[in-house]
Design an enzyme around this catalytic site. Structure first.
Site, mmCIF file in Angstrom:
data_model
loop_
_atom_site.group_PDB
_atom_site.id
_atom_site.type_symbol
_atom_site.label_atom_id
_atom_site.label_comp_id
_atom_site.label_asym_id
_atom_site.label_seq_id
_atom_site.Cartn_x
_atom_site.Cartn_y
_atom_site.Cartn_z
ATOM 1 N N ASP A 19 -60.433 -4.840 -22.700
ATOM 2 C CA ASP A 19 -59.972 -3.451 -22.036
ATOM 3 C C ASP A 19 -59.812 -3.385 -20.617
ATOM 4 O O ASP A 19 -60.470 -3.423 -19.927
ATOM 5 C CB ASP A 19 -60.752 -2.248 -22.555
ATOM 6 C CG ASP A 19 -60.106 -0.897 -22.156
ATOM 7 O OD1 ASP A 19 -58.820 -0.964 -21.605
ATOM 8 O OD2 ASP A 19 -60.784 0.387 -22.422
ATOM 9 N N ASP A 40 -52.210 -1.502 -19.197
ATOM 10 C CA ASP A 40 -53.427 -1.250 -20.032
ATOM 11 C C ASP A 40 -53.397 -2.070 -21.163
ATOM 12 O O ASP A 40 -52.575 -1.745 -22.103
ATOM 13 C CB ASP A 40 -53.646 0.319 -20.107
ATOM 14 C CG ASP A 40 -54.663 0.820 -20.861
ATOM 15 O OD1 ASP A 40 -55.828 0.059 -20.753
ATOM 16 O OD2 ASP A 40 -54.407 1.846 -21.661
#
Ligand SMILES: *[C@@H]1O[C@H](CO)[C@@H](O)[C@H](O)[C@H]1NC(C)=O
Ligand SMILES: *[C@@H]1O[C@H](CO)[C@@H](O)[C@H](O)[C@H]1NC(C)=O
Length: 411
Positions: free
Chosen positions: A102, A283
């Protein structure tokens, strides 16, 4: 306190990086698996939107100087349908955990599915830890432990979270948070004002890697599980991209500036502006390519796409697909072509997200807020599967390069 004592080290590392010392060490790579969960229908769109909303709310609170705020968002929890997962060892002897990669958060934690196994290297701190990701969250206790990312990539004393409660993470064990370290502020309590150096920060301050930088290679696929990704610490893997890497500085625009945020503009075909130059984020915890609502209105007008009730995605007909033009992303003066094929959800995976096998769904989706708010797009891994990406902490910039998959017709 241990964490407070790490802080000067981190600041020192950041100061030093302005004049990089060349250490002769090769970058080290870690394979990452792409998994599609087909055991139950997932709401991809709702997952990504809840996440975008929470990331933004948290960053806005922080930019406003409020590190203590607990952003409460009551969205439905949707487990991610598609994940990029790395096997990471914690403890000695190490237990292996499957962690989601992440770039939109910076805490590393374990214990979501598989319980944390304490060994002689586990040290419990006096801090609680919690992070809200929108469609999921976790809370627990902060420990320090030995983290083994790959042979030769070991952090003897990494601060990690151990979840006692987590929602939205079925099927994997936690997160490897490789966002900017500032995102860890406010996640501990009582040490609210403490930064938790990320694994990358620690590898760099230990001298294990010579650049505070990560390179990520993802690739499109239409199979359910495949080891097709790679994370490189301390540099880039030139076998995974072609040509040169175009870099863009981290945007000054808040709240995107709290993340791996950049400015970009998006054009459809030869001359249709979809989004004029504006700020958003890159992201790996988001599946789709999310664009501000007004940009989606223009994209729909240009493509003829309509919302599909069962998947929440946009849908086009075969005739519209035959006419679908490329999207052109301009990022700091470099143009990246995102082909018609890149804009499709892999058709072999339609039913995994509640769609019909023969339909054509798009991965370009509505962010749910208008442009001009400092958080106008999220380039999720639908984008990152087409371009190699570089997250360069030392120079505060994000880079992209084309890959053998940029023009792939795999969908
Ligand atoms: C798939 O998703 C379901 C529902 O969210 C979850 O219960 C299950 O553990 C997941 N399986 C895998 C292998 O990720
Ligand atoms: C990004 O765009 C904003 C305005 O949209 C501008 O102020 C800024 O200078 C641009 N560049 C960076 C690196 O933030």
């Amino acid at each position: 306190m241990f964490l407070t004592s790490l802080l000067p080290t981190l600041l020192l590392a950041l100061a030093v990086s302005a004049n990089p010392i060349i250490v002769n060490r090769s970058p080290i790579t870690l394979p990452i698996a792409r998994r599609v969960n087909v055991t139950s229908v997932h709401n991809l769109v709702r997952h990504d939107l809840s996440r975008a909303k929470a990331l933004r709310a948290r960053a806005e609170a922080k930019a406003g100087g409020d590190f203590h705020i607990d952003v409460v968002i009551s969205e439905a929890v949707d487990n991610q349908a598609v994940t990029y997962v790395a096997a990471v060892g914690v403890g000695s002897p190490a237990t292996t955990y499957d962690l989601l990669i992440d770039t939109g958060s910076s805490n590393t934690w374990v214990g979501a599915t598989q319980n944390y196994v304490r060994t002689s290297t586990s040290v419990q701190t006096s801090n609680r830890v919690s992070v809200t990701y929108g469609s999921g969250s976790f809370s627990g206790t902060e420990f320090t432990d030995t983290v083994t990312i790959a042979p030769g990539l070991v952090i003897p004393t990494q601060s990690i979270g151990v979840a006692s409660r987590s929602v939205g993470f079925d099927g994997f064990d936690g997160i490897l948070g490789i966002g900017p370290v500032g995102l860890t502020l406010g996640t501990l309590s009582p040490a609210t004002n403490t930064l938790i150096p990320t694994v990358t920060d620690n590898l760099f301050s230990l001298g294990t890697i010579s650049a505070n930088q990560i390179g990520i290679s993802f690739a499109p696929t239409n199979t359910f599980e495949t080891l097709n990704g790679e994370l490189t610490w301390g540099g880039t893997d030139s076998s995974k991209f072609s040509g040169s890497i175009g870099f863009a500085p981290i945007t000054n625009t808040s709240p995107s500036s709290e993340f791996w945020g950049i400015n970009q503009s998006v054009r459809y075909g030869a001359a249709t502006t979809i989004l004029s130059n504006t700020a958003g984020i890159v992201d790996t915890g988001t599946t789709l390519l999310l664009l501000a609502s007004d940009a989606i209105t223009r994209y729909r007008a240009a493509t003829g796409a309509v919302p599909d009730a069962s998947t929440g995605l946009l849908r086009i007909t075969a005739a519209q697909f035959a006419n679908l033009q490329s999207l052109f992303f301009n990022i700091n003066g470099v143009t990246y072509e995102f082909t018609a094929n890149a804009q499709l959800w892999p058709r072999a995976l339609n039913t995994a997200i509640g769609g019909r096998a023969n339909n054509i769904y798009l991965i370009v989706s509505d962010l749910g807020t208008p442009s001009g708010e400092g958080f106008d797009f999220v380039n999720g891994f639908a984008f990152l599967e087409r371009f190699y990406s570089v997250f360069d902490t030392a120079n505060r910039r994000v880079g992209f390069a084309t890959t053998p998959f940029t023009r792939s017709t795999i969908n």
